[in-house]
Enzyme design. Structure first.
Site, PDB file in Angstrom:
ATOM      1  N   ASP A 125      28.672  29.863  39.249  1.00  0.00           N
ATOM      2  CA  ASP A 125      28.148  30.172  37.922  1.00  0.00           C
ATOM      3  C   ASP A 125      28.129  31.691  37.824  1.00  0.00           C
ATOM      4  O   ASP A 125      28.151  32.407  38.830  1.00  0.00           O
ATOM      5  CB  ASP A 125      26.756  29.570  37.694  1.00  0.00           C
ATOM      6  CG  ASP A 125      26.413  29.522  36.200  1.00  0.00           C
ATOM      7  OD1 ASP A 125      27.131  30.173  35.399  1.00  0.00           O
ATOM      8  OD2 ASP A 125      25.443  28.852  35.820  1.00  0.00           O
ATOM      9  N   TRP A 126      28.080  32.192  36.601  1.00  0.00           N
ATOM     10  CA  TRP A 126      28.264  33.629  36.382  1.00  0.00           C
ATOM     11  C   TRP A 126      27.102  34.414  37.007  1.00  0.00           C
ATOM     12  O   TRP A 126      25.980  34.372  36.515  1.00  0.00           O
ATOM     13  CB  TRP A 126      28.405  33.897  34.889  1.00  0.00           C
ATOM     14  CG  TRP A 126      29.831  33.859  34.413  1.00  0.00           C
ATOM     15  CD1 TRP A 126      30.448  34.834  33.661  1.00  0.00           C
ATOM     16  CD2 TRP A 126      30.834  32.856  34.638  1.00  0.00           C
ATOM     17  NE1 TRP A 126      31.763  34.488  33.429  1.00  0.00           N
ATOM     18  CE2 TRP A 126      32.028  33.295  34.018  1.00  0.00           C
ATOM     19  CE3 TRP A 126      30.859  31.650  35.330  1.00  0.00           C
ATOM     20  CZ2 TRP A 126      33.213  32.559  34.052  1.00  0.00           C
ATOM     21  CZ3 TRP A 126      32.043  30.909  35.370  1.00  0.00           C
ATOM     22  CH2 TRP A 126      33.191  31.369  34.744  1.00  0.00           C
TER      23      TRP A 126
END
Ligand code: BGC
Length: 738
Positions: free
Chosen positions: A262-263
């Site tokens: 995930d970012w």
């Protein structure tokens, strides 16, 4: 000699071509051979480059070898507008408006896997036009508490329902050469401090409740990528968690795709190297404006990784494995020559969005058959509520969109019924724009609450019917990424206004816009409740078509709508929110309710929710006959089928969903009263009867045995309960598993 020279010069080009055409470009070879070849040609720098981002949403291909860049984008309800290369800010393109499809909660509420396939295909076509190779979705985190800020992006509380709906979505998307990135793997069930929460959970709850939809997406859907979640499990971040990634996902489930962080979910180079992360995105560098040369070089899996290899701490063993997976993703997407051309904002995409919205809307209550509204007798319609004029495709975090069009509820209702009156009723969220997208209509308001209530009441006195469009919105602490809701009540002055209107006009149709349930204290005084979700571009049209009866509602709740929070296991056991919210350190959140999530908890405790899981009414009536099993004894490796006649006993055509729940009559371990294991939606003309057959195998009877870490179905007696909602199971069959 001369002769030979001539021959050679004639043969040379042919031979040279035969020798130098790299296998990685030769489409007659299988992908694994092509990957081997490409891998053998890549330099260390090229290998390091393909396992981390080069911009907010892209990672590089291998230019020298002809592999294009890989482009990802959110997901999951439409293709997000382009942002600047290295900023979250919008790029301001003029060709990146999209069709906003209904939120995934609505899709789940259709209980129609064919629509999930249509959703995936339509989204893929939009993605292809925009040259996006990986769509960051769908999300299948389980709806554990109605306060969860991102529940609207997920597929409800039940692992079986979510599994059946995610598989065709993934298949539809990938059938067009666009990778799904199933998220957020795993246990990201609440948003508050999502980077700090370490989930403590039993193996049984993990495997029975929280993992099945991911497993189905991988094993049945064949997902090409998966996104690691922000939170921790067993004290390790999920983006580089050996148990989650190496063991469960890659070894046990045989996942051959790419694990994408995930970012900003990656926190450690060595954990990332060893524990199964393949592609790093969104780490918190300062972008291109700070740092030595290129800030992306400072990613955990960039120069720091290269250095460890050069120092001899690691060989390229792990690196090659990651690159191999990334190359496989290239061949499936960017290098995939079978993929069709895309198109954007087509009529077919709007039709898909409308159909999904119409089938997902749930008629929760309809006393005295107030709906459908009789257009001839209902002359004066008053619409009240901010959500009638508020764009819901903007806001909510990463799923926010720049929709080419969004029909607002008020506009849809006005278009369908003719001149309707409107009163704002209350003021909620008045932002004018979100992530560079302007909200269509100004929500600026100067009047006081007393004035707004008075206006609504005055107008309601004159109205034949009042349609109150309220619920939640996409602002912080509502249905929005990054935070959870702070309470179960409807926000703003909604309850107060509804109560005031009811005093002068009891013919109130409450249309709730949200991805979550909420307390409805006036429920006994309101004849109609419609759950209308966040349904995207065609929202107003879909809502109006259901209110008018052009469409007969057939949605079913994908979660339990609690009367109050203490009916929810996570809250009743004191597990959520716990004390962890008070601190920014990593703090345990123990899922004390275990497998008792949603209806599993209310069933076990004899609680009556406001609306049960699987509930949803229709404008027609259905009658279910007696279910018959095709056998009494089921072999451990066999199947058993149950057939039940369903008749449309009303006067209009409509769809009903037959739901099958399994109960173990006697069990040596604690088991839920019942669990959904099959369902089927059928469309029936008035008077028509269809026999619906649902088939299960021993998987439907099994539980996760913690002692052996295996799924297990004990021999013995079971019941199959069939009906049209989890609290409306009118017929049952008893059978034995050998
Ligand atoms: C979200 C993801 C999203 C990513 C990229 C993250 O903050 O959790 O769901 O795909 O951002 O926008």
């Amino acid at each position: 000699m001369k002769k030979i020279t001539i021959m050679m010069s004639f043969l040379m080009p042919v031979m040279a071509q035969a020798q130098t055409t790299p296998v990685y470009l030769d489409e007659s070879k299988n992908i694994e051979q092509r990957i081997d070849d490409a891998l053998s040609r890549m330099t260390l720098d090229e290998k390091i480059a393909v396992i981390h981002a080069q911009s907010k949403f892209s990672s590089p291909g291998v230019k020298r070898l002809g592999f294009p860049d890989l482009w990802t984008d959110d997901g999951p309800h439409g293709v997000r507008p382009d942002v600047l290369w290295d900023e979250w800010e919008q790029a301001g393109q003029t060709n990146d408006s999209c069709v906003a499809f209904p939120a995934l909660t609505c899709l789940a509420a259709t209980w129609n896997p064919q629509l999930a396939r249509l959703y995936g295909e339509s989204l893929a076509e939009e993605a292809l036009y925009r040259n996006k190779n990986v769509m960051l979705g769908p999300g299948v985190n389980i709806y554990r508490t109605p306060l969860g800020g991102r529940n609207f992006e997920y597929m409800g509380e039940d692992p079986w329902l979510a599994s059946r709906m995610v598989v065709p979505y993934v298949q539809g998307l990938q059938s067009k050469g666009v990778a799904a990135c199933v998220k957020h793997y795993a246990l990201n069930n609440d948003e508050e401090y999502r980077h700090q929460v370490n989930v403590v959970i039993s193996d049984r709850a993990l495997h029975e409740i929280y993992l099945p939809a991911f497993k189905a997406a991988v094993q049945e859907g064949g997902a090409w990528s998966i996104m690691g979640a922000y939170n921790l499990y067993q004290g390790v971040h999920n983006c580089h968690n050996a148990t989650m990634l190496n063991k469960i996902l890659k070894k046990d489930w045989g996942f051959d795709g790419v694990v994408i962080s995930d970012w900003g979910g990656c926190h450690d180079t060595e954990e990332a190297i060893k524990n199964g992360l393949d592609l790093e995105f969104g780490s918190w560098t300062d972008g291109l404006t700070m740092g030595a040369t290129n800030a992306y070089d400072n990613y955990y899996m960039a120069l720091p990784y290269k250095k460890l290899i050069q120092e001899g701490k690691y060989t390229t063993k792990e690196l090659d494995e990651k690159v191999r997976r990334v190359l496989r993703l290239f061949y499936r997407t960017t290098m995939n020559r079978q993929k069709p051309y895309g198109f954007l904002c087509s009529e077919s995409h709007y039709e898909a969005a409308l159909k999904i919205a119409q089938e997902g809307i749930v008629l929760l209550k309809n006393d005295d058959n107030l709906l459908p509204l009789n257009i001839n007798k209902t002359k004066k319609i008053l619409v009240v509520g901010e959500n009638a004029i508020k764009m819901m495709t903007v806001g909510g975090g990463s799923s926010s969109l720049k929709a080419q069009k969004e029909i607002l509820p008020l506009d849809g209702i006005s278009a369908r019924f003719g001149g309707v009156d409107y009163a704002r009723g209350y003021v909620g969220d008045t932002v004018q724009s979100y992530n560079g997208v302007k909200v269509g209509r100004s929500l600026y308001e100067t009047r006081t609450q007393a004035e707004l209530t008075a206006e609504a009441v005055e107008k309601a006195k004159q109205a034949d019917v009042v349609i109150f469009v309220g619920g939640l919105n996409k602002s912080d602490h509502q249905d929005c990424e990054g935070h959870d809701r702070q309470g179960y009540d409807l926000p703003y002055a909604q309850n107060e206004v509804i109560e005031a209107i009811l005093k002068v006009n009891p013919r109130l149709v409450y249309v709730n816009i949200s991805g979550n349930g909420a307390a409805l204290p006036w429920i006994n005084k309101v004849p109609v409740v419609v759950q209308a979700w966040f349904i995207g571009s065609e929202a107003g049209e879909a809502i109006a078509s259901v209110l008018a009866g052009d469409v007969n509602p057939s949605g079913k709740l994908p979660f339990t709508w609690y009367a109050s929070l203490n009916q929810c296991g996570a809250h009743a056991t004191g597990s959520y929110p716990g004390t962890w919210r008070e601190d920014y350190k990593i703090i345990d959140e123990e899922y004390k309710e275990g497998i008792y999530v949603g209806y599993r908890y209310t069933d076990a405790n004899g609680l009556k929710p406001l609306f049960a899981f699987g509930h949803g009414l229709s404008y027609t009536t259905f009658k279910m006959g007696k279910a018959v099993a095709d056998k009494q004894q089921m072999a451990a490796d066999g199947t058993i089928s149950f057939t039940v006649p369903v008749t449309n006993t009303g006067s209009c055509a409509g769809s009903e969903t037959v739901q099958l729940y399994i109960s173990a009559v006697k069990s040596k371990i604690d088991r839920p009263v019942k669990e959904l294991k099959a369902f089927q939606k059928v469309y029936l003309q008035p008077g028509e009867t269809q026999n619906v057959t649902l088939t299960i195998n021993a998987d439907a009877l099994s539980y996760y045995d913690e002692a052996t870490s295996q799924w297990r179905a004990d021999a013995g007696k079971y019941e199959a309960h069939l009906g049209t909602a989890s609290n409306k199971l009118s017929t049952k069959c008893t059978f034995r598993l050998e």
